[in-house]
Design a protein around this motif. Structure first.
Motif, PDB file in Angstrom:
ATOM      1  N   PHE A   5      -9.496  70.566  24.160  1.00 58.91           N
ATOM      2  CA  PHE A   5      -9.292  71.144  22.352  1.00 58.91           C
ATOM      3  C   PHE A   5      -8.204  72.179  22.772  1.00 58.91           C
ATOM      4  O   PHE A   5      -8.137  72.907  21.607  1.00 58.91           O
ATOM      5  CB  PHE A   5     -10.679  71.785  21.943  1.00 58.91           C
ATOM      6  CG  PHE A   5     -11.451  70.886  21.350  1.00 58.91           C
ATOM      7  CD1 PHE A   5     -11.371  70.503  19.826  1.00 58.91           C
ATOM      8  CD2 PHE A   5     -12.677  70.391  22.060  1.00 58.91           C
ATOM      9  CE1 PHE A   5     -12.460  69.599  19.570  1.00 58.91           C
ATOM     10  CE2 PHE A   5     -13.593  69.578  21.584  1.00 58.91           C
ATOM     11  CZ  PHE A   5     -13.637  69.163  20.067  1.00 58.91           C
ATOM     12  N   CYS A   6      -7.246  72.219  23.314  1.00 61.68           N
ATOM     13  CA  CYS A   6      -6.304  73.111  23.583  1.00 61.68           C
ATOM     14  C   CYS A   6      -5.378  72.921  22.356  1.00 61.68           C
ATOM     15  O   CYS A   6      -4.869  74.390  22.133  1.00 61.68           O
ATOM     16  CB  CYS A   6      -5.638  72.298  24.967  1.00 61.68           C
ATOM     17  SG  CYS A   6      -4.001  73.672  25.316  1.00 61.68           S
ATOM     18  N   SER A  62     -16.143  75.179  29.394  1.00 63.54           N
ATOM     19  CA  SER A  62     -14.785  75.505  30.118  1.00 63.54           C
ATOM     20  C   SER A  62     -13.669  74.229  30.175  1.00 63.54           C
ATOM     21  O   SER A  62     -12.626  74.441  29.573  1.00 63.54           O
ATOM     22  CB  SER A  62     -14.880  76.320  31.270  1.00 63.54           C
ATOM     23  OG  SER A  62     -13.493  76.533  31.883  1.00 63.54           O
ATOM     24  N   LYS A  63     -14.494  73.242  30.511  1.00 63.57           N
ATOM     25  CA  LYS A  63     -13.795  71.977  30.599  1.00 63.57           C
ATOM     26  C   LYS A  63     -13.299  71.490  29.362  1.00 63.57           C
ATOM     27  O   LYS A  63     -12.094  70.849  29.080  1.00 63.57           O
ATOM     28  CB  LYS A  63     -14.485  71.061  31.487  1.00 63.57           C
ATOM     29  CG  LYS A  63     -13.643  69.571  31.612  1.00 63.57           C
ATOM     30  CD  LYS A  63     -14.553  68.620  32.374  1.00 63.57           C
ATOM     31  CE  LYS A  63     -14.848  68.895  33.673  1.00 63.57           C
ATOM     32  NZ  LYS A  63     -15.813  68.136  34.475  1.00 63.57           N
ATOM     33  N   VAL A  79     -28.972  76.315  34.515  1.00 65.94           N
ATOM     34  CA  VAL A  79     -28.537  75.621  33.283  1.00 65.94           C
ATOM     35  C   VAL A  79     -27.234  76.239  32.590  1.00 65.94           C
ATOM     36  O   VAL A  79     -26.435  75.687  32.180  1.00 65.94           O
ATOM     37  CB  VAL A  79     -29.881  75.761  32.352  1.00 65.94           C
ATOM     38  CG1 VAL A  79     -29.389  75.564  30.616  1.00 65.94           C
ATOM     39  CG2 VAL A  79     -30.679  74.905  32.679  1.00 65.94           C
ATOM     40  N   GLN A  80     -27.380  77.705  32.584  1.00 74.83           N
ATOM     41  CA  GLN A  80     -26.312  78.449  32.005  1.00 74.83           C
ATOM     42  C   GLN A  80     -25.034  78.138  32.932  1.00 74.83           C
ATOM     43  O   GLN A  80     -23.792  78.222  32.119  1.00 74.83           O
ATOM     44  CB  GLN A  80     -26.516  79.999  32.084  1.00 74.83           C
ATOM     45  CG  GLN A  80     -25.410  80.819  31.357  1.00 74.83           C
ATOM     46  CD  GLN A  80     -25.277  80.306  29.789  1.00 74.83           C
ATOM     47  OE1 GLN A  80     -26.206  79.690  29.112  1.00 74.83           O
ATOM     48  NE2 GLN A  80     -24.269  80.543  29.166  1.00 74.83           N
ATOM     49  N   GLN A  81     -24.878  78.081  34.112  1.00 76.46           N
ATOM     50  CA  GLN A  81     -23.969  77.705  35.039  1.00 76.46           C
ATOM     51  C   GLN A  81     -23.235  76.519  34.458  1.00 76.46           C
ATOM     52  O   GLN A  81     -21.941  76.421  34.440  1.00 76.46           O
ATOM     53  CB  GLN A  81     -24.148  77.872  36.408  1.00 76.46           C
ATOM     54  CG  GLN A  81     -22.873  77.612  37.111  1.00 76.46           C
ATOM     55  CD  GLN A  81     -23.379  77.811  38.932  1.00 76.46           C
ATOM     56  OE1 GLN A  81     -24.385  77.172  39.190  1.00 76.46           O
ATOM     57  NE2 GLN A  81     -22.895  78.706  39.478  1.00 76.46           N
ATOM     58  N   VAL A  82     -24.061  75.262  34.152  1.00 77.73           N
ATOM     59  CA  VAL A  82     -23.679  74.229  34.028  1.00 77.73           C
ATOM     60  C   VAL A  82     -22.951  74.161  32.683  1.00 77.73           C
ATOM     61  O   VAL A  82     -21.962  73.363  32.490  1.00 77.73           O
ATOM     62  CB  VAL A  82     -24.769  73.054  34.056  1.00 77.73           C
ATOM     63  CG1 VAL A  82     -24.185  71.503  33.605  1.00 77.73           C
ATOM     64  CG2 VAL A  82     -25.238  72.811  35.473  1.00 77.73           C
ATOM     65  N   ARG A  83     -23.683  75.042  31.685  1.00 81.27           N
ATOM     66  CA  ARG A  83     -23.060  75.041  30.264  1.00 81.27           C
ATOM     67  C   ARG A  83     -21.715  75.538  30.361  1.00 81.27           C
ATOM     68  O   ARG A  83     -20.932  75.150  29.489  1.00 81.27           O
ATOM     69  CB  ARG A  83     -24.095  75.986  29.344  1.00 81.27           C
ATOM     70  CG  ARG A  83     -23.750  75.897  27.857  1.00 81.27           C
ATOM     71  CD  ARG A  83     -24.647  76.720  26.910  1.00 81.27           C
ATOM     72  NE  ARG A  83     -25.800  75.948  26.780  1.00 81.27           N
ATOM     73  CZ  ARG A  83     -27.213  76.043  27.454  1.00 81.27           C
ATOM     74  NH1 ARG A  83     -27.379  77.273  28.086  1.00 81.27           N
ATOM     75  NH2 ARG A  83     -28.442  75.530  27.063  1.00 81.27           N
ATOM     76  N   PHE A  84     -21.848  76.754  30.913  1.00 84.34           N
ATOM     77  CA  PHE A  84     -20.333  77.440  31.040  1.00 84.34           C
ATOM     78  C   PHE A  84     -19.186  76.385  31.526  1.00 84.34           C
ATOM     79  O   PHE A  84     -18.007  76.486  31.126  1.00 84.34           O
ATOM     80  CB  PHE A  84     -20.685  78.578  32.053  1.00 84.34           C
ATOM     81  CG  PHE A  84     -19.230  79.493  31.959  1.00 84.34           C
ATOM     82  CD1 PHE A  84     -18.850  80.497  31.115  1.00 84.34           C
ATOM     83  CD2 PHE A  84     -18.337  79.161  33.071  1.00 84.34           C
ATOM     84  CE1 PHE A  84     -17.771  81.175  31.253  1.00 84.34           C
ATOM     85  CE2 PHE A  84     -16.977  80.213  33.117  1.00 84.34           C
ATOM     86  CZ  PHE A  84     -16.709  80.859  31.852  1.00 84.34           C
ATOM     87  N   ALA A  85     -19.623  75.794  32.650  1.00 84.79           N
ATOM     88  CA  ALA A  85     -18.524  74.852  33.294  1.00 84.79           C
ATOM     89  C   ALA A  85     -18.238  73.664  32.259  1.00 84.79           C
ATOM     90  O   ALA A  85     -17.008  73.312  32.101  1.00 84.79           O
ATOM     91  CB  ALA A  85     -18.975  74.342  34.552  1.00 84.79           C
ATOM     92  N   THR A 106      -7.734  84.618  25.254  1.00 83.27           N
ATOM     93  CA  THR A 106      -8.498  84.905  24.366  1.00 83.27           C
ATOM     94  C   THR A 106      -9.257  83.700  23.557  1.00 83.27           C
ATOM     95  O   THR A 106     -10.398  83.684  23.290  1.00 83.27           O
ATOM     96  CB  THR A 106      -7.925  85.803  23.382  1.00 83.27           C
ATOM     97  OG1 THR A 106      -7.288  87.010  24.116  1.00 83.27           O
ATOM     98  CG2 THR A 106      -8.787  86.346  22.280  1.00 83.27           C
ATOM     99  N   ALA A 107      -8.348  82.871  23.336  1.00 85.67           N
ATOM    100  CA  ALA A 107      -9.050  81.505  22.672  1.00 85.67           C
ATOM    101  C   ALA A 107     -10.076  80.788  23.277  1.00 85.67           C
ATOM    102  O   ALA A 107     -10.867  80.390  22.808  1.00 85.67           O
ATOM    103  CB  ALA A 107      -7.804  80.800  22.030  1.00 85.67           C
ATOM    104  N   ARG A 108      -9.888  80.918  24.618  1.00 84.33           N
ATOM    105  CA  ARG A 108     -10.681  80.088  25.394  1.00 84.33           C
ATOM    106  C   ARG A 108     -11.967  80.753  25.577  1.00 84.33           C
ATOM    107  O   ARG A 108     -13.071  80.081  25.532  1.00 84.33           O
ATOM    108  CB  ARG A 108     -10.067  79.658  26.924  1.00 84.33           C
ATOM    109  CG  ARG A 108     -10.856  79.088  27.735  1.00 84.33           C
ATOM    110  CD  ARG A 108     -10.118  78.651  29.097  1.00 84.33           C
ATOM    111  NE  ARG A 108     -10.792  78.361  30.053  1.00 84.33           N
ATOM    112  CZ  ARG A 108     -11.597  79.029  31.278  1.00 84.33           C
ATOM    113  NH1 ARG A 108     -11.421  80.469  31.126  1.00 84.33           N
ATOM    114  NH2 ARG A 108     -12.215  78.714  32.033  1.00 84.33           N
ATOM    115  N   ALA A 109     -12.073  81.985  25.757  1.00 83.78           N
ATOM    116  CA  ALA A 109     -13.168  82.730  25.831  1.00 83.78           C
ATOM    117  C   ALA A 109     -13.856  82.692  24.534  1.00 83.78           C
ATOM    118  O   ALA A 109     -15.242  82.759  24.536  1.00 83.78           O
ATOM    119  CB  ALA A 109     -12.734  84.305  26.238  1.00 83.78           C
TER     120      ALA A 109
END
Length: 212
Positions: free
Chosen positions: A62-63, A56-57, A47-53, A77-80
């Protein structure tokens, strides 16, 4: 695996440490042992792997907003920060791993400044956004010189655009054209404040868009 020639270990067999020696086609062969196997992921890990992916996308979608809200900071830094602060905005079904994104929970900026108060209207026919912002009481987290921003995100086009509104201490109104790839029925909005003196910012506020 290695093939070696040595009078000392001629026709040697057996194990020493993590090395196994044996004869193969008349040659001395040394092989390393495999001590561990990759463990099967738990449901919570999947679940956490899917949430992170997913986050990330979403961060790339929202760049423009992240570049405006994390002023003076690197993209990494902003992305993290975006991924870390939006864990509860992405719901993942433990059995099917189906993803549900809650736009009203997304925050595009972080900080302790007060989010601005902005009223938004979209003229669907003319494809224009009307924004009106209001002055807020002065405080350590609400300075007159704070810059205010409006971020529009289209859920179908999966793109964002940022409009500068003005200063917190100068209430006003502004009209903006809707991006040519955006559709009025699929847009959502966020507003946030950024200090012009340093990197301080507010958390973004999900803001209702009224249509006419």
């Amino acid at each position: 695996m290695a093939i070696f020639q040595s009078n000392l270990f001629d026709k040697a067999s057996g194990s020493v440490g993590n090395v196994t020696m044996c004869q193969y086609k008349g040659k001395n062969v040394a092989k390393g042992k495999i001590f561990s196997k990759k463990k099967k992921q738990s449901p919570a890990q999947r679940v956490q792997q899917v949430r992170f992916a997913t986050l990330s996308k979403l961060s790339f979608r929202f760049c423009n907003t992240l570049q405006a809200s994390f002023r003076g900071q690197s993209w990494s830094t902003a992305r993290a920060a975006f991924i870390g602060t939006n864990q509860n905005a992405v719901e993942v079904d433990e059995e099917t791993l189906a993803v549900t994104i809650h736009p009203e929970r997304i925050t595009c900026s972080t900080g302790n400044l007060l989010p601005p108060t902005v009223a938004l209207t979209c003229n669907d026919g003319e494809r224009r956004i009307h924004a009106e912002w209001f002055r807020q009481p002065l405080s350590p987290v609400a300075k007159d010189k704070d810059d205010l921003f409006l971020a529009i995100f289209d859920q179908k086009a999966k793109k964002d655009i940022v409009y500068p509104l003005g200063k917190r201490g100068e209430p006003g109104k502004a009209d903006f054209p809707l991006h040519k790839k955006f559709q009025p029925e699929s847009i959502i909005a966020y507003v946030f404040a950024v200090s012009p003196l340093n990197t301080r910012a507010s958390r973004s506020a999900y803001t209702e868009v009224k249509h006419e």
